[in-house]
Design a protein around this motif. Structure first.
Motif, PDB file in Angstrom:
ATOM      1  N   ILE B  38       0.839  -1.193   0.000  1.00  0.00           N
ATOM      2  CA  ILE B  38       0.000   0.000   0.000  1.00  0.00           C
ATOM      3  C   ILE B  38       0.875   1.245   0.000  1.00  0.00           C
ATOM      4  O   ILE B  38       1.824   1.329   0.763  1.00  0.00           O
ATOM      5  N   ALA B  57      -7.109   2.376  -5.572  1.00  0.00           N
ATOM      6  CA  ALA B  57      -7.512   3.376  -4.581  1.00  0.00           C
ATOM      7  C   ALA B  57      -6.660   3.346  -3.323  1.00  0.00           C
ATOM      8  O   ALA B  57      -6.746   4.245  -2.489  1.00  0.00           O
ATOM      9  N   LEU B  58      -5.840   2.307  -3.128  1.00  0.00           N
ATOM     10  CA  LEU B  58      -4.941   2.297  -1.978  1.00  0.00           C
ATOM     11  C   LEU B  58      -3.486   2.437  -2.448  1.00  0.00           C
ATOM     12  O   LEU B  58      -2.552   2.170  -1.701  1.00  0.00           O
ATOM     13  N   ARG B  60      -1.952   0.614  -4.666  1.00  0.00           N
ATOM     14  CA  ARG B  60      -1.279  -0.644  -5.004  1.00  0.00           C
ATOM     15  C   ARG B  60      -1.112  -0.742  -6.519  1.00  0.00           C
ATOM     16  O   ARG B  60      -1.947  -0.248  -7.275  1.00  0.00           O
ATOM     17  N   PRO B 131     -16.160 -17.363   2.626  1.00  0.00           N
ATOM     18  CA  PRO B 131     -15.663 -17.227   1.265  1.00  0.00           C
ATOM     19  C   PRO B 131     -14.137 -17.360   1.252  1.00  0.00           C
ATOM     20  O   PRO B 131     -13.445 -16.589   1.881  1.00  0.00           O
ATOM     21  N   LEU B 212     -18.941  -9.571  -7.016  1.00  0.00           N
ATOM     22  CA  LEU B 212     -20.049  -9.352  -6.082  1.00  0.00           C
ATOM     23  C   LEU B 212     -19.574  -9.347  -4.629  1.00  0.00           C
ATOM     24  O   LEU B 212     -20.372  -9.199  -3.720  1.00  0.00           O
ATOM     25  N   GLY B 213     -18.268  -9.533  -4.424  1.00  0.00           N
ATOM     26  CA  GLY B 213     -17.743  -9.494  -3.066  1.00  0.00           C
ATOM     27  C   GLY B 213     -17.866 -10.820  -2.344  1.00  0.00           C
ATOM     28  O   GLY B 213     -17.632 -10.903  -1.145  1.00  0.00           O
ATOM     29  N   GLN B 217     -11.260 -12.922  -0.889  1.00  0.00           N
ATOM     30  CA  GLN B 217     -11.414 -11.799   0.026  1.00  0.00           C
ATOM     31  C   GLN B 217     -10.197 -10.873   0.022  1.00  0.00           C
ATOM     32  O   GLN B 217      -9.080 -11.296  -0.248  1.00  0.00           O
ATOM     33  N   ALA B 218     -10.468  -9.604   0.298  1.00  0.00           N
ATOM     34  CA  ALA B 218      -9.419  -8.604   0.377  1.00  0.00           C
ATOM     35  C   ALA B 218      -8.383  -9.053   1.420  1.00  0.00           C
ATOM     36  O   ALA B 218      -8.767  -9.686   2.395  1.00  0.00           O
ATOM     37  N   PRO B 219      -7.120  -8.727   1.265  1.00  0.00           N
ATOM     38  CA  PRO B 219      -6.553  -7.918   0.178  1.00  0.00           C
ATOM     39  C   PRO B 219      -6.062  -8.748  -1.007  1.00  0.00           C
ATOM     40  O   PRO B 219      -5.438  -8.187  -1.882  1.00  0.00           O
ATOM     41  N   THR B 228     -14.322  -4.789  -9.542  1.00  0.00           N
ATOM     42  CA  THR B 228     -15.355  -4.186  -8.709  1.00  0.00           C
ATOM     43  C   THR B 228     -14.827  -2.922  -8.032  1.00  0.00           C
ATOM     44  O   THR B 228     -15.547  -1.951  -7.841  1.00  0.00           O
ATOM     45  N   ASP B 229     -13.525  -2.898  -7.698  1.00  0.00           N
ATOM     46  CA  ASP B 229     -12.930  -1.660  -7.178  1.00  0.00           C
ATOM     47  C   ASP B 229     -13.039  -0.556  -8.216  1.00  0.00           C
ATOM     48  O   ASP B 229     -13.289   0.599  -7.887  1.00  0.00           O
TER      49      ASP B 229
END
Lengths: 541, 270
Positions: B38, B57-58, B60, B131, B212-213, B217-219, B228-229
């Motif tokens: 990040i 957005a972070l 990366r 997930p 769809l999330g 999973q993040a990150p 999706t970001d």
């Protein structure tokens, strides 16, 4: 020949298009006040019921708030002023409130508004058959009565400090239309008759609601004639509609505010941006009923290891503030004397070691159990990014963290209500009354109640109870200052940030105050207007 | 193999798949940055020399995240299809070889499974599990074996009537031996085709779930996650939507081209 035609086509495609854009209009021109015109905004969801006490969702209250009045309301400095009430008196022992209603006021169907309507509304909200989540506040009223058509009296068994706030949030409903109806299930909820600035004109399910200025409005007719709320479930689509000029205002995110707008001058020519303190804060909460979060040193260590400024800079692009008490920064109730815990990974490690943890393969562990947990959050980009930043910082000092993002309904039902979580990134709103009983009192830990992190502190319980009975503003402030200091000392949650509310409003809307009052930019929207020369494109709606 | 080389579309598909596989396998060596590093000083930087696909957005590096996302796509595709093909072959063989009530039961189960829209079935199951990439692979595998079952059964039905199977039965070969050494090798063609096409749909499903999330999973980076970001910043940060979108498109295209090419070949053979 074909070449010429083709090039003409392309010239027209770009050239003609340009002449149609609104660049030529100077929206900055001043204009004198005039009524008429349409204001179009967008909503994420559709209201399900315009009786706010039954609906309970944001979209419904937003629309219902423009149709109905309460007894009291907040002025632009967040002090109480009369709405349907002309004046009110609180008795010496704080147990009785007398409201004097405004006389000669009418519903939008021309029937008079009297004390009967107020009494009817109080009976409805406290009736056991009414399916409302807000009933408990009004059940504290031991008796209510009408002395005459314009005097309403509410009596309490013991002083209840947030009482006035509760009367500022209860929409008064017309008795003559509802007395024979089942309030849970009435056609009135889709076709309401109110007393505020607007009345419902038409409602196309899934598309839009149209409100029309109410000629009987108790504070006088607003300048805007029509308000159209379009239902656009996706924020990116809303933003495109804003750029295209199809909606006039919306709240925007930090990226749009500080990255998109500064780079596009054609947007700045037609849209104004506004920044004000927001109405909520985001926190990192621990499940205090689970190990290791019952240990205050662990909570403090995590708090020291999180770099809050980095989160504000990274997630909000600097458009937010750190907070130390659960009150809106800059308001009366904010506790300015709390000393902030600053970012200090070294101190975090010392605290972990004090609790008996030691490093093994770069991860802290105690009795062979590694310090590792899962952060849950809902599908909200800002919260997800916040969780990623927290994860990185905790990884740095030796805490193993995973992240799980869940859709809201299952987040609440499967994890929050059952208490099956370790840590969460979530938000609370910053209310105008300092009472935080439902969030922090130890009795509020049942399924579906708000103290789901399981916070119990005897002193805090006492203070919260005392605060509810104290009506003297200075004494109340002292009580809640002590409460917020203890809360900060305990760190049951790590306050992360309170983000700014960012709004984009089309310049054709005049009358918006440049410096927004404490009550927010929308507070004087009844004074907004659209000058005739800017009312183009309205037919397309 | 020769025939694939002669078929230009199939060859293109093969090259695309190999290229992406190489990029994925050597992602750690090829990535200029740690995919999860990040840097809030360089949020949403457009593509330039330091970040050839820009940053998210972070802050990366999108290119590094795309490469690691390719690993996820490839892994999910192969493992999920491996599971579904295995189940499909076993059930299809039993149904096709033994016929009778077993066949009826298995084929009705196939009908039931096919009658449920598979993406929604996967969504529903994933919503109840934690997930993780392994769960996603297993669930995709367990919900997409029906096509292979039908194919294998159909092949078996026609092959069983051939003389060489009769010959094998006459000399007393066991059922298992007949299935494994005579029937299966002769039905390999359609199975390979459906496997290759299956990878394409598994890649799409994984991207869809992550979008769809409900997926990776993040990150952890996955193409669906990056996409999706990007959705939120589409008017401004086009690179966050374009590159993962293209990657998904090209990969799925590659598998489909190869699959169709192979099918043409096998059809000519029979």
């Amino acid at each position: 020949m074909r070449l010429i035609l083709t090039s003409l086509f392309f010239i027209c495609l770009f050239g003609c298009n340009k002449s149609q854009t609104e660049d030529v209009i100077n929206f900055d021109e001043e204009a004198s006040q005039e009524s008429g015109g349409t204001l179009t905004n967008a909503m994420i969801g559709e209201p399900n019921n315009l009786i706010a006490m039954i609906a309970g969702d944001g979209a419904s209250s937003a629309i219902a708030g423009q149709i109905f009045n309460s007894l009291l309301k907040y002025d632009e400095n967040l002090e109480f002023e009369g709405d349907l009430a002309k004046s009110w008196e609180v008795s010496e022992d704080y147990k009785t409130i007398k409201f004097n209603l405004k006389t000669q006021k009418k519903w939008s169907d021309d029937q008079p508004i009297t004390c009967k309507d107020v009494l009817f509304t109080w009976k409805a909200v406290t009736h056991p058959d009414t399916r409302t989540p807000y009933g408990s506040d009004y059940q504290l009223v031991s008796s209510a009565e009408c002395i005459n058509d314009y005097q309403f009296i509410a009596k309490y068994n013991e002083p209840y400090a947030p009482a006035l706030e509760t009367w500022a949030s209860l929409h008064i409903l017309p008795e003559h239309l509802l007395k024979d109806e089942d309030i849970n299930n009435t056609f009135f909820s889709l076709n309401p008759v109110g007393s505020n600035y607007f009345a419902l004109d038409s409602w196309v399910t899934g598309q839009q609601l149209k409100l029309k200025a109410n000629p009987n409005a108790i504070h006088g007719k607003p300048l805007i004639e029509n308000k159209v709320s379009r239902i656009i479930p996706d924020l990116s689509s809303q933003f495109m509609e804003l750029i295209a000029g199809n909606i006039d205002l919306m709240s925007i995110n930090p990226i749009q505010y500080s990255r998109v707008f500064p780079n596009r001058s054609e947007l700045n020519n037609k849209i104004n941006l506004y920044k004000e303190m927001g109405n909520g804060y985001t926190y990192f909460g621990f499940n205090l009923n689970k190990k290791p979060f019952d240990d205050i040193n662990i909570r403090k260590a995590i708090s020291y290891a999180i770099d809050r400024q980095e989160i504000i800079d990274g997630v909000l692009l600097g458009l937010g503030e750190e907070i130390t008490s659960p009150y809106k920064p800059g308001t009366y109730w904010e506790n300015k004397n709390i000393k902030k815990l600053s970012f200090n990974p070294q101190k975090a490690k010392e605290l972990l070691e004090k609790s008996g943890y030691h490093l093994n393969n770069n991860i802290y562990e105690k009795d062979g159990i590694p310090l590792s947990f899962e952060i849950l959050t809902n599908q909200n980009k800002q919260r997800e990014m916040t969780a990623v930043l927290i994860q990185r910082r905790l990884q740095d000092i030796g805490i193993d963290v995973s992240i799980r993002v869940i859709e809201w309904a299952s987040f609440v039902n499967r994890f929050i209500k059952t208490g099956e979580f370790q840590a969460v990134v979530l938000g609370w709103s910053l209310s105008l009354d300092p009472d935080q009983y439902s969030i922090w009192h130890s009795s509020q830990q049942g399924p579906g109640q708000f103290n789901f992190i399981g916070y119990s502190n005897k002193t805090v319980d006492d203070l919260l109870e005392k605060g509810r009975r104290e009506l003297n503003k200075e004494k109340r402030k002292a009580i809640y200052d002590e409460f917020s200091s203890i809360l900060y000392e305990d760190q049951p949650i790590v306050y992360l940030y309170a983000g700014y509310g960012l709004s984009a409003i089309h310049k054709k809307i005049k009358g918006v105050k440049k410096l927004s009052p404490p009550a927010g930019i929308y507070h004087n929207d009844y004074e907004w207007f659209v000058p005739t020369k800017f009312r183009r494109n309205e037919m397309s709606l | 193999m020769k025939k694939i080389i002669k078929n230009p579309l199939a060859l293109a598909g093969l090259i695309i798949i190999l290229l992406i596989a190489i990029l994925a396998l050597f992602a750690s060596y090829l990535s200029p940055y740690d995919p999860n590093y990040i840097d809030i000083q360089s949020i949403l930087v457009s593509p330039n020399k330091q970040h050839i696909m820009g940053t998210d957005a972070l802050g990366r590096d999108v290119f590094s995240r795309m490469l690691h996302g390719a690993q996820i796509s490839l892994l999910v595709g192969i493992v999920a299809v491996g599971i579904s093909t295995l189940i499909g072959i076993v059930l299809g063989s039993i149904a096709g070889f033994y016929r009778g009530i077993t066949d009826t039961l298995i084929m009705r189960l196939v009908d039931v499974m096919l009658s449920i829209p598979s993406f929604f079935l996967i969504l529903a199951v994933i919503a109840f599990l934690t997930p993780s990439i392994w769960n996603i692979m297993i669930v995709i595998g367990l919900t997409s074996w029906m096509g292979v079952t039908r194919l294998v059964r159909a092949e078996f039905l026609s092959l069983k009537e051939r003389d060489f199977i009769l010959a094998a039965e006459t000399i007393g070969a066991s059922d298992l031996r007949i299935i494994l050494t005579h029937l299966l090798p002769n039905s390999l063609g359609p199975i390979i085709v459906s496997t290759v096409l299956g990878v394409a749909s598994a890649v799409l499903i994984e991207s869809g779930l992550s979008f769809l999330g409900l997926g990776v999973q993040a990150p952890t980076a996955s193409w669906g996650n990056i996409l999706t970001d990007g959705k939120e910043y589409i008017q401004f940060a086009w690179w966050l939507s374009l590159f993962p979108g293209l990657a998904i498109l090209i990969t799925v295209l590659g598998y489909n081209l190869l699959g169709e090419g192979l099918r043409d070949n096998f059809d000519q053979n029979t």
